[in-house]
Design an enzyme around this catalytic site. Structure first.
Site, PDB file in Angstrom:
ATOM      1  N   HIS A  20      -6.611 -30.481  12.959  1.00  0.00           N
ATOM      2  CA  HIS A  20      -5.522 -30.085  13.863  1.00  0.00           C
ATOM      3  C   HIS A  20      -4.747 -28.912  13.247  1.00  0.00           C
ATOM      4  O   HIS A  20      -3.534 -28.955  13.061  1.00  0.00           O
ATOM      5  CB  HIS A  20      -4.578 -31.255  14.163  1.00  0.00           C
ATOM      6  CG  HIS A  20      -3.799 -31.045  15.432  1.00  0.00           C
ATOM      7  ND1 HIS A  20      -3.522 -32.055  16.298  1.00  0.00           N
ATOM      8  CD2 HIS A  20      -3.262 -29.916  15.981  1.00  0.00           C
ATOM      9  CE1 HIS A  20      -2.845 -31.574  17.337  1.00  0.00           C
ATOM     10  NE2 HIS A  20      -2.666 -30.276  17.149  1.00  0.00           N
ATOM     11  N   ARG A  35      -6.148 -31.520  22.841  1.00  0.00           N
ATOM     12  CA  ARG A  35      -5.740 -32.854  22.400  1.00  0.00           C
ATOM     13  C   ARG A  35      -6.965 -33.766  22.371  1.00  0.00           C
ATOM     14  O   ARG A  35      -7.815 -33.715  23.272  1.00  0.00           O
ATOM     15  CB  ARG A  35      -4.704 -33.458  23.353  1.00  0.00           C
ATOM     16  CG  ARG A  35      -3.291 -32.905  23.160  1.00  0.00           C
ATOM     17  CD  ARG A  35      -2.662 -33.368  21.849  1.00  0.00           C
ATOM     18  NE  ARG A  35      -1.330 -32.840  21.625  1.00  0.00           N
ATOM     19  CZ  ARG A  35      -1.035 -31.707  20.986  1.00  0.00           C
ATOM     20  NH1 ARG A  35      -1.991 -30.945  20.506  1.00  0.00           N
ATOM     21  NH2 ARG A  35       0.228 -31.337  20.811  1.00  0.00           N
ATOM     22  N   GLU A  49      -6.017 -39.328  15.981  1.00  0.00           N
ATOM     23  CA  GLU A  49      -6.274 -38.668  14.698  1.00  0.00           C
ATOM     24  C   GLU A  49      -5.236 -39.004  13.628  1.00  0.00           C
ATOM     25  O   GLU A  49      -5.524 -38.931  12.428  1.00  0.00           O
ATOM     26  CB  GLU A  49      -6.337 -37.147  14.896  1.00  0.00           C
ATOM     27  CG  GLU A  49      -5.004 -36.574  15.352  1.00  0.00           C
ATOM     28  CD  GLU A  49      -5.087 -35.160  15.914  1.00  0.00           C
ATOM     29  OE1 GLU A  49      -6.167 -34.711  16.298  1.00  0.00           O
ATOM     30  OE2 GLU A  49      -4.017 -34.521  15.967  1.00  0.00           O
TER      31      GLU A  49
HETATM   32  P1  NAD Z   1      -0.193 -24.686  29.186  1.00  0.00           P
HETATM   33  O1  NAD Z   1       0.724 -25.713  29.764  1.00  0.00           O
HETATM   34  O2  NAD Z   1       0.266 -23.279  29.124  1.00  0.00           O
HETATM   35  O3  NAD Z   1      -1.564 -24.692  30.018  1.00  0.00           O
HETATM   36  C1  NAD Z   1      -2.178 -25.866  30.451  1.00  0.00           C
HETATM   37  C2  NAD Z   1      -2.986 -25.554  31.705  1.00  0.00           C
HETATM   38  O4  NAD Z   1      -3.601 -26.776  32.114  1.00  0.00           O
HETATM   39  C3  NAD Z   1      -2.134 -25.071  32.900  1.00  0.00           C
HETATM   40  O5  NAD Z   1      -2.676 -23.882  33.432  1.00  0.00           O
HETATM   41  C4  NAD Z   1      -2.189 -26.230  33.894  1.00  0.00           C
HETATM   42  O6  NAD Z   1      -2.180 -25.794  35.236  1.00  0.00           O
HETATM   43  C5  NAD Z   1      -3.516 -26.872  33.535  1.00  0.00           C
HETATM   44  N1  NAD Z   1      -3.589 -28.281  33.919  1.00  0.00           N
HETATM   45  C6  NAD Z   1      -2.680 -29.255  33.666  1.00  0.00           C
HETATM   46  N2  NAD Z   1      -3.126 -30.433  34.160  1.00  0.00           N
HETATM   47  C7  NAD Z   1      -4.326 -30.186  34.725  1.00  0.00           C
HETATM   48  C8  NAD Z   1      -5.287 -30.994  35.374  1.00  0.00           C
HETATM   49  N3  NAD Z   1      -5.103 -32.294  35.559  1.00  0.00           N
HETATM   50  N4  NAD Z   1      -6.438 -30.401  35.798  1.00  0.00           N
HETATM   51  C9  NAD Z   1      -6.635 -29.084  35.633  1.00  0.00           C
HETATM   52  N5  NAD Z   1      -5.768 -28.257  35.020  1.00  0.00           N
HETATM   53  C10 NAD Z   1      -4.631 -28.809  34.567  1.00  0.00           C
HETATM   54  O7  NAD Z   1      -0.625 -25.240  27.764  1.00  0.00           O
HETATM   55  P2  NAD Z   1      -1.135 -24.403  26.506  1.00  0.00           P
HETATM   56  O8  NAD Z   1       0.018 -23.859  25.764  1.00  0.00           O
HETATM   57  O9  NAD Z   1      -2.186 -23.467  26.967  1.00  0.00           O
HETATM   58  O10 NAD Z   1      -1.761 -25.570  25.621  1.00  0.00           O
HETATM   59  C11 NAD Z   1      -2.966 -26.201  25.972  1.00  0.00           C
HETATM   60  C12 NAD Z   1      -3.236 -27.372  25.052  1.00  0.00           C
HETATM   61  O11 NAD Z   1      -3.346 -26.933  23.700  1.00  0.00           O
HETATM   62  C13 NAD Z   1      -2.166 -28.468  25.050  1.00  0.00           C
HETATM   63  O12 NAD Z   1      -2.813 -29.725  25.027  1.00  0.00           O
HETATM   64  C14 NAD Z   1      -1.481 -28.304  23.730  1.00  0.00           C
HETATM   65  O13 NAD Z   1      -0.936 -29.507  23.286  1.00  0.00           O
HETATM   66  C15 NAD Z   1      -2.652 -27.858  22.869  1.00  0.00           C
HETATM   67  N6  NAD Z   1      -2.280 -27.188  21.614  1.00  0.00           N
HETATM   68  C16 NAD Z   1      -2.997 -27.466  20.504  1.00  0.00           C
HETATM   69  C17 NAD Z   1      -2.679 -26.852  19.320  1.00  0.00           C
HETATM   70  C18 NAD Z   1      -3.460 -27.109  18.046  1.00  0.00           C
HETATM   71  O14 NAD Z   1      -2.959 -26.836  16.955  1.00  0.00           O
HETATM   72  N7  NAD Z   1      -4.666 -27.617  18.138  1.00  0.00           N
HETATM   73  C19 NAD Z   1      -1.607 -25.942  19.270  1.00  0.00           C
HETATM   74  C20 NAD Z   1      -0.905 -25.664  20.438  1.00  0.00           C
HETATM   75  C21 NAD Z   1      -1.247 -26.292  21.618  1.00  0.00           C
END
Ligand code: NAD
Length: 335
Positions: free
Chosen positions: A302, A234, A263
């Site tokens: 994105h 994000r 964005e």
């Molecule tokens: P997820 O929830 O499976 O994993 C997130 C990880 O972050 C977890 O392991 C959690 O413990 C950790 N975390 C949360 N808060 C934290 C903090 N303060 N400090 C340290 N670690 C922390 O999520 P995901 O499915 O792996 O997605 C990750 C990111 O990717 C999200 O922001 C999601 O919105 C984004 N995303 C982007 C796209 C894109 O098209 N660019 C697509 C899908 C997801």
């Protein structure tokens, strides 16, 4: 066949998928558009609202939808939806928690490979008629240290993909998964250590209050000089001004970004006129334009989620979320 017809409106729907969605929600009224949701194109009859992440659903939008019963985010992240406001109105918000771990991880890898081997400039140069490789020297990933921030669904898949590149992997997560660390031979370190020792840092965190601007000027100052940063999570995880400062001073050698702060304003610049937090959003929008034009960045729109296979998975889960709600349960409820 459902007994009651619901009025479902989907905004910012991915292209070419409307027919598939309608087929799967047969029996309901399903309106779809690729346009983003704004107060001016809102459909007041909406009972079930589907949105992508560039369509914020705030109090004003909810006020304008008196029949709203359910919000389905066509995304994993739901930071674009005012959960407090939805909860107050007892409107569940559902997301698509798993659909694109390998898809987004693959895009992350693509950005790293593109930066490390100057793929964008190289391809452009050849298209423009030059076959000269001067100035296009890249670097090997082998033996470099890759710092993975966030080892959830996507972070883990990214680490798995990295196995073939002979890198050293370190990671930071609030909730370390030692089993995975053992399986993929990496170690968890503090964020500080990760910043100080990584050659490439890749962000895979959700955007929450405690992760907002997790990469700021202070953290960039801690990074190895000449490190690369990748963000497919994000935009709000990185403070744009700090990133630009890092690129300009050479502290950061390059950035591969699929997401930018605010964005959605790039797609909808007229919204700037009506935003409350005007100054900050205008600054981000100007900054985004500078970052987009910057020679050390590769920026994609994105698009990390966007593969033929993952868009089908997004629609399938969204339909399951709606069916569960209509059946008296909620699935993937984040409120
Ligand atoms: P997820 O929830 O499976 O994993 C997130 C990880 O972050 C977890 O392991 C959690 O413990 C950790 N975390 C949360 N808060 C934290 C903090 N303060 N400090 C340290 N670690 C922390 O999520 P995901 O499915 O792996 O997605 C990750 C990111 O990717 C999200 O922001 C999601 O919105 C984004 N995303 C982007 C796209 C894109 O098209 N660019 C697509 C899908 C997801």
């Amino acid at each position: 066949m459902p007994t009651k017809k619901y009025y479902c409106s989907f905004y910012g729907l991915m292209s070419g998928i409307s027919g598939y969605l309608k087929k799967n929600l047969k029996g309901h009224v399903v309106k779809t558009t690729e346009d983003l949701l704004t107060i001016s194109n809102i459909d007041k009859k909406t009972e079930i609202l589907g949105v992508n992440c560039a369509s914020p659903v705030n109090k004003e939008i909810m006020d304008a939808l008196p029949k709203l019963k359910l919000i389905v985010a066509l995304t994993t992240g739901y930071d674009h939806i005012d959960l407090k406001e939805a909860k107050k109105r007892e409107i569940p918000v559902c997301n698509v928690p798993i659909y694109g771990e390998s898809t987004v991880a693959q895009h992350t890898m693509a950005l790293i490979l593109a930066l490390s081997r100057n793929i964008y400039t190289s391809g452009k140069r050849v298209k423009e008629g030059s076959f000269d490789f001067e100035g296009l020297r890249g670097f090997d990933l082998k033996d470099k240290t890759i710092g993975v921030v966030g080892t959830g669904h996507i972070g883990k898949h990214f680490i798995e993909m990295l196995q073939g590149f002979y890198t050293n992997i370190i990671a930071y997560d609030k909730f370390p998964d030692e089993k995975i660390a053992k399986k993929f031979k990496f170690s968890y370190v503090t964020l500080d250590k990760l910043l100080r020792t990584s050659d490439v840092i890749s962000l895979h965190l959700p955007l929450f209050a405690d992760t907002h601007h997790i990469i700021n000027k202070k953290s960039i100052q801690k990074m190895k000089k000449g490190a690369y940063i990748i963000n497919t999570a994000r935009g709000g995880l990185i403070e744009s001004e700090a990133l630009l400062w890092g690129l300009e001073t050479g502290h950061i050698a390059g950035a591969g970004l699929d997401v930018l702060e605010d964005e959605e304003m790039i797609l909808n610049p007229e919204k700037l006129l009506w935003e409350e937090k005007h100054g900050e959003i205008i600054r981000h929008t100007l900054m985004n334009n500078v970052l987009i034009d910057h020679p050390k960045t590769i920026i994609t729109p994105h698009n990390a989620f966007n593969s033929n296979e993952s868009v089908i998975r997004i629609i399938d889960t969204t339909v399951e979320n709606i069916e569960a709600f209509l059946g008296g349960n909620t699935k993937n409820n984040v409120t």
